[in-house]
Design an enzyme around this catalytic site. Structure first.
Site, short mmCIF file in Angstrom:
data_model
loop_
_atom_site.label_atom_id
_atom_site.label_comp_id
_atom_site.label_asym_id
_atom_site.label_seq_id
_atom_site.Cartn_x
_atom_site.Cartn_y
_atom_site.Cartn_z
CB ALA A 79 -0.81 0.04 1.15
CG ASP A 80 2.64 5.06 -1.78
OD1 ASP A 80 3.44 5.30 -0.81
OD2 ASP A 80 2.60 5.90 -2.75
CB THR A 81 -1.40 6.67 2.19
OG1 THR A 81 -1.88 5.42 2.42
CG2 THR A 81 -2.24 7.75 2.39
N GLY A 129 -2.99 3.50 -2.86
CA GLY A 129 -3.08 2.53 -3.82
C GLY A 129 -2.68 1.20 -2.96
#
Length: 187
Positions: A64-66, A101
């Site tokens: 995940a990437d924020t 994502g």
């Protein structure tokens, strides 16, 4: 087995909340820093998951990437307190977007999706920003704030997923895992 490709305590708590059994292993990839927000989070999530998947065959990996975005500018994690204060000065009193994502990787297969949440933040005085930054809370958060922490008093409203703003959109992850055939929880 499921591996969360992250060292984020917030993502760990969110997965525990839904009864997911997993272990954590931090990815050592260099994140992409430029590009459109929706592309950036997808690329970074996929790279993080693929990095861990290369070390663990027949294992489900969640990456995940924020990021936070406002006026075509991306706000990731601040490097220091000065940058955290500057970020808060830009987004306070404005509505911004939080993008996350997510990538599920199993061997050579990858399933991806993303979430976008609009966050309306009230204005903050310089003194309020300074006090908040001194708590240390903003230093490892995209956009330099934690909706689930002390900054909650400055959040006027959200349109979208709360868990996305924390760092892992649980509904999107659940939907994606169902498509991939991964059972996230035992209950």
């Amino acid at each position: 087995m499921i591996i969360l490709a992250s060292k984020s305590p917030r993502r760990r708590e969110l997965l525990k909340q839904i009864g997911c059994r997993f272990i954590c292993e931090s990815s050592d990839t260099d994140e992409v820093k430029t590009g459109a927000p929706e592309e950036l989070v997808m690329v970074n999530a996929r790279m993080k998951a693929a990095n861990i998947a290369a070390k663990h065959k027949d294992t489900w990996i969640i990456g995940a990437d924020t990021i936070v975005a406002l006026d075509n500018r991306i706000y990731g994690k601040p490097a220091d307190t000065k940058e955290a204060a500057a970020m808060l000065g830009k987004i306070a009193g404005r509505t911004h977007e939080v993008y996350t994502g997510i990538a599920l990787v199993y061997n050579d297969e990858c399933w991806q999706d993303m979430a976008v949440t609009q966050v309306e933040m009230t204005a903050m005085t310089n003194n309020e920003i300074h006090k908040y930054v001194l708590t240390g809370e903003p230093l490892d958060k995209a956009g330099a704030y934690a909706i689930q922490g002390k900054c909650a008093v400055f959040i006027k409203g959200i349109n979208g997923s709360y868990s996305n703003v924390v760092g892992l959109p649980l509904q999107k992850l659940y939907e994606l895992s169902a498509k991939a055939g991964l059972l996230l929880s035992e209950g």
